[in-house]
Motif scaffolding. Structure first.
Motif, PDB file in Angstrom:
ATOM      1  N   HIS A 276       2.340  -4.883   7.520  1.00 41.63           N
ATOM      2  CA  HIS A 276       2.547  -6.237   7.818  1.00 41.63           C
ATOM      3  C   HIS A 276       0.963  -7.001   6.789  1.00 41.63           C
TER       4      HIS A 276
ATOM      5  N   LYS B  54      -0.029  -6.286   3.705  1.00 40.13           N
ATOM      6  CA  LYS B  54       0.830  -5.968   2.340  1.00 40.13           C
ATOM      7  C   LYS B  54       1.658  -7.449   2.261  1.00 40.13           C
ATOM      8  N   ASN B  55       2.623  -7.690   3.328  1.00 44.39           N
ATOM      9  CA  ASN B  55       3.294  -8.546   3.430  1.00 44.39           C
ATOM     10  C   ASN B  55       2.648  -9.609   3.112  1.00 44.39           C
TER      11      ASN B  55
ATOM     12  N   GLU C  78       1.269 -10.435  -0.190  1.00 41.45           N
ATOM     13  CA  GLU C  78       1.898 -10.738  -1.195  1.00 41.45           C
ATOM     14  C   GLU C  78       2.470 -11.917  -0.287  1.00 41.45           C
TER      15      GLU C  78
ATOM     16  N   VAL D  72       4.807 -13.009   1.164  1.00 42.10           N
ATOM     17  CA  VAL D  72       5.934 -11.870   1.772  1.00 42.10           C
ATOM     18  C   VAL D  72       6.538 -13.566   3.033  1.00 42.10           C
ATOM     19  N   SER D  73       5.276 -13.278   3.667  1.00 42.65           N
ATOM     20  CA  SER D  73       6.132 -14.566   5.161  1.00 42.65           C
ATOM     21  C   SER D  73       4.238 -15.028   5.839  1.00 42.65           C
TER      22      SER D  73
ATOM     23  N   GLU E 254       2.794 -12.406  10.406  1.00 42.41           N
ATOM     24  CA  GLU E 254       2.174 -11.150   9.873  1.00 42.41           C
ATOM     25  C   GLU E 254       2.321 -10.693  11.466  1.00 42.41           C
TER      26      GLU E 254
END
Length: 330
Positions: free
Chosen positions: A301, A303-304, A307, A309-310, A315
């Motif tokens: 989470h 990392k998400n 980056e 991602v969200s 997260e």
């Protein structure tokens, strides 16, 4: 040699600097068995804490914080006080003690029987910025130190942390250091209780007076932090012991005002609550990462979020929900 909680307690109360240092090292330790003993020790010393005046000292690098603290500390000792110095050092986690430079510069204060100097490293338990400074301060208070002087590095998060655990927040300013009025962050100005323009001599006296006037005008636009207190802007030279007695007397007046209005105890209570909330977050995060599965989920989470991602808040929410779901099913 391992010391028992009773031995450390006795050492703290008798003013044994070696055992005070050992107690602080114990509180700073990450090891589980040390944490258990540290909590036991902190519980025992609590009735003997809260009697000191806690002073935060900040300013840009080169403002003369170490010289100020050394000579102010010696002045306070001459007034019959005991002084402890805690210096937040963000680089100590990298080179294990660049703060020794400060200790060397404070060698005259270090010779004083009624002085204690200690770095407060940023590499404490569970990470964070000098996260055991508050607990270290408690140990110094239990040892009978009347003044706790906490030096910040002059940048970033450490100012907020120090302002959150002290009774007086002092800002050291210098002339011609590239940090004239436009360079002083509003956030710092909203936190300070007292400003000292340092390194003033005959050559820059007029400039110092002009800066004082500008600062006083700027402060008129900032809501007062304490009712009935207009932030003083004082001039002097810590190196030549000029203006330090005035600061000492001003701090005394400020503390008396806060006690008279009830704000002293009110702020102390609020600060203790903030420390509680801080440690709740730290312990919960540590607990969440304890099992391999949850640590993997945490890293995924994180990392998400990093980056993008969200959304990072999304997260975080997903991870906490996953953790609570695991706890309820276990």
């Amino acid at each position: 040699m391992k010391f028992s909680t009773e031995e450390l307690m006795e050492g703290i109360q008798s003013g044994n600097k070696r055992l005070i240092g050992k107690a602080i090292t114990l509180v700073e330790s990450k090891k589980t068995e040390h944490r258990v003993q540290a909590e036991e020790l902190l519980k025992k010393i609590m009735p003997f804490t809260g009697r000191s005046i806690r002073v935060g000292v900040t300013g840009v690098p080169g403002a003369g914080k170490s010289t100020f603290i050394e000579n102010f500390g010696r002045l306070a000792i001459a007034q019959g006080k005991k002084v402890a110095v805690l210096a937040i050092d963000p680089s100590s986690s990298i080179n294990k003690g660049s703060i020794l430079g400060d200790k060397t510069r404070m060698e005259e204060l270090a010779k004083e029987e009624n002085a204690f100097i200690r770095p407060s490293p940023s590499s404490g338990f569970l990470g964070g910025v000098a996260n055991t400074t508050f607990e270290t301060m408690m140990i110094c208070e239990a040892a009978g130190y009347d003044y706790i002087l906490i030096e910040t590095v002059g940048v970033g998060q450490s100012e907020v942390l120090v302002a959150d655990i002290t009774d007086v927040f002092l800002f050291l300013k210098i002339i011609g250091g590239g940090d004239e009025l436009q360079g002083i962050k509003r956030g710092i100005m909203e936190m300070v209780d007292l400003i000292f323009i340092n390194k003033v001599d005959q050559d820059n006296l007029q400039k110092a007076k002009n800066t004082k006037l500008e600062l006083k005008r700027a402060l008129d636009f900032i809501p007062p932090k304490e009712k009935g207190w207009k932030i003083p802007v004082l001039l002097g030279s810590a190196l030549h012991n000029e203006g330090l007695k005035e600061i000492y007397d001003t701090i005394t007046v400020f503390i008396d005002l806060k006690k008279k209005t009830g704000r002293f105890d009110e702020i102390r209570t609020h600060q203790a609550e903030k420390r509680f909330e801080y440690w709740v977050q730290e312990y919960i995060l540590a607990l969440m990462k304890k099992s391999n599965a949850m640590e993997e989920a945490y890293l995924m989470h994180k990392k998400n979020a990093s980056e993008m991602v969200s959304n990072p808040s999304t997260e975080a929410k997903l991870f906490v929900e996953k953790f609570l779901s695991k706890e309820n099913n276990s």
